[in-house]
Design a protein around this motif. Structure first.
Motif, mmCIF file in Angstrom:
data_model
loop_
_atom_site.group_PDB
_atom_site.id
_atom_site.type_symbol
_atom_site.label_atom_id
_atom_site.label_comp_id
_atom_site.label_asym_id
_atom_site.label_seq_id
_atom_site.Cartn_x
_atom_site.Cartn_y
_atom_site.Cartn_z
ATOM 1 N N UNK A 101 4.356 9.503 -6.128
ATOM 2 C CA UNK A 101 4.662 10.290 -4.935
ATOM 3 C C UNK A 101 4.880 11.763 -5.206
ATOM 4 N N UNK A 102 5.287 12.115 -6.382
ATOM 5 C CA UNK A 102 5.363 13.530 -6.720
ATOM 6 C C UNK A 102 5.484 13.655 -8.235
ATOM 7 N N UNK A 103 5.288 14.849 -8.736
ATOM 8 C CA UNK A 103 5.288 15.036 -10.177
ATOM 9 C C UNK A 103 6.655 14.745 -10.790
ATOM 10 N N UNK A 104 7.715 14.952 -10.009
ATOM 11 C CA UNK A 104 9.033 14.669 -10.549
ATOM 12 C C UNK A 104 9.156 13.183 -10.873
ATOM 13 N N UNK A 105 8.574 12.334 -10.013
ATOM 14 C CA UNK A 105 8.595 10.897 -10.287
ATOM 15 C C UNK A 105 7.971 10.617 -11.638
ATOM 16 N N UNK A 106 6.840 11.268 -11.917
ATOM 17 C CA UNK A 106 6.113 11.008 -13.148
ATOM 18 C C UNK A 106 6.864 11.554 -14.356
ATOM 19 N N UNK A 107 7.345 12.779 -14.257
ATOM 20 C CA UNK A 107 7.964 13.415 -15.412
ATOM 21 C C UNK A 107 9.294 12.784 -15.785
ATOM 22 N N UNK A 108 10.039 12.285 -14.784
ATOM 23 C CA UNK A 108 11.379 11.828 -15.107
ATOM 24 C C UNK A 108 11.714 10.436 -14.601
ATOM 25 N N UNK A 109 11.576 10.222 -13.307
ATOM 26 C CA UNK A 109 12.323 9.132 -12.705
ATOM 27 C C UNK A 109 11.520 8.050 -11.984
ATOM 28 N N UNK A 110 10.238 8.008 -12.172
ATOM 29 C CA UNK A 110 9.450 7.011 -11.461
ATOM 30 C C UNK A 110 9.735 5.604 -11.976
ATOM 31 N N UNK A 111 10.186 5.472 -13.203
ATOM 32 C CA UNK A 111 10.466 4.168 -13.784
ATOM 33 C C UNK A 111 11.973 3.976 -13.950
ATOM 34 N N UNK A 112 12.351 2.716 -14.153
ATOM 35 C CA UNK A 112 13.749 2.425 -14.447
ATOM 36 C C UNK A 112 14.112 2.950 -15.837
ATOM 37 N N UNK A 113 15.368 3.353 -16.026
ATOM 38 C CA UNK A 113 15.758 3.875 -17.339
ATOM 39 C C UNK A 113 15.409 2.941 -18.496
ATOM 40 N N UNK A 114 15.584 1.648 -18.307
ATOM 41 C CA UNK A 114 15.362 0.710 -19.409
ATOM 42 C C UNK A 114 13.898 0.603 -19.818
#
Length: 519
Positions: A244-257
């Motif tokens: 949905x946006x580059x921020x999702x890809x760079x940092x937070x699109x996945x779960x921390x684990x």
């Protein structure tokens, strides 16, 4: 690996029902030539149905899928059937999802833009058919773009981004909390809309996992009712692995684990230095897009690992209730995605990675290893429009003749699927990218080996024609049309391919007695 506990008596009765169903058991699913099983005539409760539909998930072979969705891959490998040649009617979220719901191509169901989901006639949807049949119907996740309330569902929690539909934009551009995966709007049947606020550091309220918890709570009641004779239809529509946006890809699109999970990623595609045989819009894109295959692809696979956890937990819960042998399980996606092939990084286009999707089904004795469906799956040509008629067949649900004809085919009664698959897309300036060039209107057909594509201008005039041989050129690198003028071969007969494509673009329904059948 897990296996169904197959009830021999039930399955033999089901097969007998198909053989003996005759002309009075149910209305035809495929226009008059095929009949679905009428389980009600046996005094049996129709099976439950679980449909999982991810967002922008490309097709992967089972061995590759197992690297980041091990439980999903193992379940269908042991218990189900996986289709190799499965594609969507249109590689755009809303258009494709509408086709899945009602079993019709976009040119017939009318949703030809991301913004037209609210116009869909849902009287003949999967949920409507099964609700009328007495099923308890439920949807968790994404329904249709900008449509928060899904018709014909008794229970639902639909998901929209916190920046959609004129809502607050506070989380749409935040590096620490991007929209969708950690901050989203959830709509409930009582009309309430709640903002679910997550934490990308701890993983709290990560959307896929949050939905999984809601689904398991729902299943506690639904499975108890199923054990008393009331079947359920459960549709699961996560956002994953949609970017949905580059921020999702760079940092937070996945779960921390899972942010460091080892995944196969994507091999850099061959750089197509000469794209002169492709339409002008393709030539406008850069020759290569390392970001898409080097960053987006592996992050998408890690996002799907969370969905794999949810899927596995649901299967465990259904199995523990004793209902797994009485449940049809389907897994698919609304469309694929380009990971740099031909220099492209979006969906919306007619090339294989964009239109090809996973389609896996499991149901004892019908969609299982050793069945006719399993034997046909490697070569069958199937589409998302086939999901509705297939569900109607398995559940013994009669088609309503007062509704528009279904374009899809039941993979129970017609396991080889179609002779031609149609793909279509209309330029959608508000909802699809315009830079470096807008995606134009196009249509395509494939017979399993050859794919023919026409790109149109704004007036509907054909601008570019493409023909690819998937046997010798699976990457669709060489357009055979330039060879047509000097090659005396029926394969390159452009007028013939054009006639076939035009016929499919005007088709409506299947089977005997249909004036313009879909093939």
């Amino acid at each position: 690996m897990h296996r169904f506990c197959i009830r021999t008596v039930f399955i033999s009765g089901l097969v007998a029902a198909w053989v003996a169903v005759g002309s009075s058991a149910a209305s035809p699913v495929d226009g008059g030539s095929d009949r679905g099983p009428n389980l009600a005539s046996l005094g049996a409760t129709p099976p439950n149905v679980i449909l999982v539909k991810t967002d922008d998930q490309v097709f992967d072979k089972a061995s590759r899928l197992a690297a980041f969705m091990p439980r999903t891959a193992a379940f269908f490998s042991s218990n189900g059937v996986s289709y190799v040649n499965s594609q969507v009617s249109s590689p755009s979220c809303c258009q494709s999802r509408a086709s899945t719901f009602v079993g019709r191509y976009p040119h017939n169901e009318g949703v030809i833009s991301q913004g037209l989901g609210g116009t869909l006639d849902t009287r003949g949807s999967i949920a409507a058919y099964l609700q009328r049949r007495g099923y308890r119907t439920a949807l968790f996740g994404k329904y249709l773009n900008l449509v928060p309330v899904p018709p014909n569902f008794d229970d639902y929690i639909t998901i929209m981004g916190s920046c959609d539909n004129g809502q607050t934009t506070e989380y749409c551009t935040s590096e620490t909390a991007p929209a969708w995966y950690y901050n989203f709007l959830a709509t409930f049947p009582d009309g309430s809309v709640k903002k679910i606020v997550g934490n990308p550091i701890t993983g709290l309220n990560y959307q896929t996992t949050w939905l999984g918890g809601q689904i398991r709570t729902y299943l506690t009641t639904a499975l108890a009712q199923a054990n008393t004779g009331k079947p359920f239809y459960l549709e699961i529509d996560p956002t994953a692995p949609h970017l949905h946006d580059e921020y999702n890809t760079k940092r937070n699109m996945t779960e921390p684990r899972y942010r460091s999970l080892a995944v196969p990623g994507c091999t850099p595609p061959v750089v197509e230095t000469d794209r002169s045989d492709k339409p002008a819009y393709v030539q406008a894109f850069p020759l290569t897009d390392p970001y898409s295959y080097g960053v987006v692809c592996p992050v998408a696979q890690r996002a799907l690992k969370s969905m794999d956890d949810v899927f596995g937990a649901i299967i465990d819960q259904v199995r523990a209730s004793g209902q797994l042998s009485k449940t049809l399980v389907i897994f698919t996606s609304d469309n694929g995605l380009m990971y740099g092939e031909h220099g492209l990084s979006k969906k919306y286009v007619p090339y294989s990675p964009s239109v090809r999707v996973p389609l896996m089904l499991a149901y004892p004795g019908v969609f299982a290893p050793g069945t006719a469906s399993a034997a046909a799956a490697p070569k069958a040509k199937v589409s998302n429009i086939d999901i509705l008629p297939t569900i109607l067949s398995v559940t013994g649900t009669a088609v309503d003749p007062s509704l528009p004809r279904i374009d899809g085919r039941s993979l129970v009664t017609q396991p080889n699927g179609h002779t031609l698959l149609l793909g279509e897309y209309w330029r959608d300036p508000r909802y699809s990218p315009s830079k470096p060039a807008p995606i134009p209107t196009w249509a395509s057909i494939t017979d399993g080996r050859y794919t023919f594509i026409i790109t149109y201008d704004g007036a509907g005039k054909a601008v570019t024609q493409e023909l690819y041989d998937s046997k010798t050129d699976p990457g669709q690198m060489t357009n055979l049309i330039p060879l047509a003028a000097g090659t005396p071969s029926s394969t390159y007969d452009v007028p013939k391919w054009t006639t076939r494509l035009n016929a499919e673009r005007a088709c409506a329904g299947t089977g005997a007695g249909v004036a313009k059948p879909c093939h």
